[in-house]
Design an enzyme around this catalytic site. Structure first.
Site, short mmCIF file in Angstrom:
data_model
loop_
_atom_site.label_atom_id
_atom_site.label_comp_id
_atom_site.label_asym_id
_atom_site.label_seq_id
_atom_site.Cartn_x
_atom_site.Cartn_y
_atom_site.Cartn_z
N HIS A 160 7.16 -26.76 5.46
CA HIS A 160 6.41 -27.91 4.95
C HIS A 160 5.93 -27.69 3.52
O HIS A 160 5.19 -28.50 3.00
CB HIS A 160 5.23 -28.20 5.89
CG HIS A 160 5.69 -28.47 7.29
ND1 HIS A 160 6.06 -29.73 7.72
CD2 HIS A 160 5.90 -27.63 8.33
CE1 HIS A 160 6.46 -29.64 8.99
NE2 HIS A 160 6.37 -28.39 9.38
N GLU A 210 0.81 -1.22 0.00
CA GLU A 210 0.00 0.00 0.00
C GLU A 210 0.85 1.28 0.00
O GLU A 210 0.49 2.24 -0.68
CB GLU A 210 -0.96 0.00 1.19
CG GLU A 210 -2.05 -1.06 1.07
CD GLU A 210 -3.07 -0.97 2.18
OE1 GLU A 210 -3.87 -0.02 2.22
OE2 GLU A 210 -3.06 -1.85 3.06
N LYS A 219 -13.83 -0.14 -4.42
CA LYS A 219 -14.92 0.16 -3.48
C LYS A 219 -16.06 0.86 -4.22
O LYS A 219 -17.23 0.60 -3.96
CB LYS A 219 -14.41 1.00 -2.30
CG LYS A 219 -13.58 0.18 -1.32
CD LYS A 219 -13.18 0.99 -0.08
CE LYS A 219 -12.38 0.11 0.89
NZ LYS A 219 -11.92 0.79 2.08
C1 F6R Z 1 -6.04 2.08 3.29
C2 F6R Z 1 -6.03 0.79 3.97
C3 F6R Z 1 -7.03 -0.25 3.55
C4 F6R Z 1 -8.32 -0.14 4.39
C5 F6R Z 1 -9.35 -1.18 3.97
C6 F6R Z 1 -10.59 -1.20 4.86
O1 F6R Z 1 -5.14 2.94 3.95
O2 F6R Z 1 -5.24 0.57 4.84
O3 F6R Z 1 -6.41 -1.51 3.68
O4 F6R Z 1 -7.99 -0.34 5.74
O5 F6R Z 1 -9.76 -0.96 2.65
O6 F6R Z 1 -11.11 0.08 5.05
P1 F6R Z 1 -11.43 0.61 6.52
O7 F6R Z 1 -10.15 0.50 7.26
O8 F6R Z 1 -11.91 2.01 6.37
O9 F6R Z 1 -12.47 -0.32 7.07
#
Ligand code: F6R
Length: 358
Positions: A256, A240, A350
């Site tokens: 393993h 990320e 998303k």
């Molecule tokens: C972005 C990040 C992602 C979010 C994930 C879930 O910085 O770390 O891995 O954590 O998409 O979103 P949240 O944390 O808002 O539930």
């Protein structure tokens, strides 16, 4: 030789949302998390006994569950289940405490599993900065640990993890030793001073690791328990923050299967760097596994980087080793001309999924 990682002007122009500043502030974030834990709204569940806890969450938020589980699993007498899925496991019933952890409060897997928990009559302790999870708290009168907004979820781990960990201790669901907390905080304070941007690349271990990786693919080997969770966190942070492919595995399971995979494709794997955590307190069996494994596979890699694990308590080991990876991943981004903050592909995904709900 001067390093781009010592060019503070260049860092500032690349790191437009100041992810490095967030990392440099990790100690303060942990201190603030202690205050957040003190004021968390948990009256409704204080003194209650639960037959298990399920910690829900994805990505940066989901790591809260991983680290808590690995810290407490040898000591708690109830199951601690980490759920990274739309689906709440069938055995989670109304005698369980469910902790939805979502920084944004809008992650759909977490919301789906939370709705199932509500449907089964589970008690909830929500950890979020707002969004739909906070709406659920208000609507159903559930407990809340409210963290500050305005961060990337992965950059808010100090808030998410540490406040949750301390609240679970306040609720006497887990035991937390005060000396361990003091040790961990002292160590992190020292590490923040050692890894910050104005410490020269030749003396700054986080910058050194970034430079050793350079433009090669990092593979991280942890050890079952806290150092397995931390290996996974390093992989996620390289993905990320640095926008690098990265993979991880853990001892002894990798002995393993994974160990055998370093056989073919040497022209590709010779561009990989193997990062291995070295914990002096590991058992002799694990030490022999690591030494023997490295001897057998070292020719497949560009290089092996052994990371000494510092600290006595599990908490200090977990946080200090994790912190090194977090900040090194930001330096790796900057070294490769990458802005560490944006995660455009996650945003696109998303948005695509949200269309299905319209
Ligand atoms: C972005 C990040 C992602 C979010 C994930 C879930 O910085 O770390 O891995 O954590 O998409 O979103 P949240 O944390 O808002 O539930």
């Amino acid at each position: 030789m001067t390093s781009i990682l010592d060019d503070l002007k260049e860092i500032k122009s690349l790191d437009t949302e100041d992810m490095l500043g967030i990392e440099e502030n990790f100690y303060n974030q942990l201190m603030e998390a202690s205050r957040i834990a003190e004021v968390a709204d948990i009256a409704k569940i204080k003194g209650r006994k639960f037959s298990g806890i399920a910690i829900l969450g994805m990505g940066g938020s989901g790591f809260t569950g991983d680290i808590i589980k690995s810290l407490v699993m040898d000591e708690v007498d109830i199951p601690v289940e980490v759920v990274k899925s739309y689906q709440l496991p069938g055995f989670v019933n109304k005698t369980w405490l469910v902790l939805p952890v979502s920084y944004s409060g809008n992650t759909e897997e977490t919301i789906s599993a939370t709705s199932q928990a509500l449907g089964r009559g589970c008690e909830l302790l929500c950890v979020t900065s707002g969004g739909k999870i906070e709406e659920i708290v208000r609507k159903y009168g559930k407990c809340l640990i409210k963290v500050p907004s305005g961060f990337q979820p992965r950059g808010a781990l100090g808030y998410l993890f540490f406040s949750t960990y301390l609240v679970l201790a306040n609720l006497k669901i887990i035991k937390v030793n005060k000396d361990d907390i003091e040790e961990a905080l002292d160590l992190i304070k020292k590490k923040c001073a050692l890894y910050k941007r104005d410490v020269q690349a030749s003396k700054n271990y986080a910058k050194i690791i970034a430079a050793e990786i350079g433009d090669r693919l990092p593979v991280i080997y942890g050890i079952s328990g806290i150092l397995s969770s931390v290996a996974y966190r390093w992989k996620c942070e390289f993905n990320e923050n640095s926008k690098f492919p990265s993979f991880w595995d853990e001892f002894s399971e990798l002995n393993h299967n994974g160990i055998v995979g370093w056989g073919k494709l040497k022209e590709i794997t010779s561009k990989f760097v193997l990062i291995v955590f070295k914990d002096d307190a590991a058992s002799d069996k694990i030490k022999v596994r690591i030494e023997t494994t490295l001897r057998l596979i070292k020719d497949n890699f560009y290089k092996i980087i052994e990371i000494p694990v510092e600290g006595k308590s599990k908490l200090a080991k977990a946080l200090s080793t994790m912190y090194l990876g977090d900040i090194a991943s930001v330096y790796l981004a900057l070294l490769n001309g990458v802005n560490p903050t944006p995660v455009d592909k996650i945003v696109v995904l998303k948005a695509e999924l949200a269309k299905l709900d319209k």
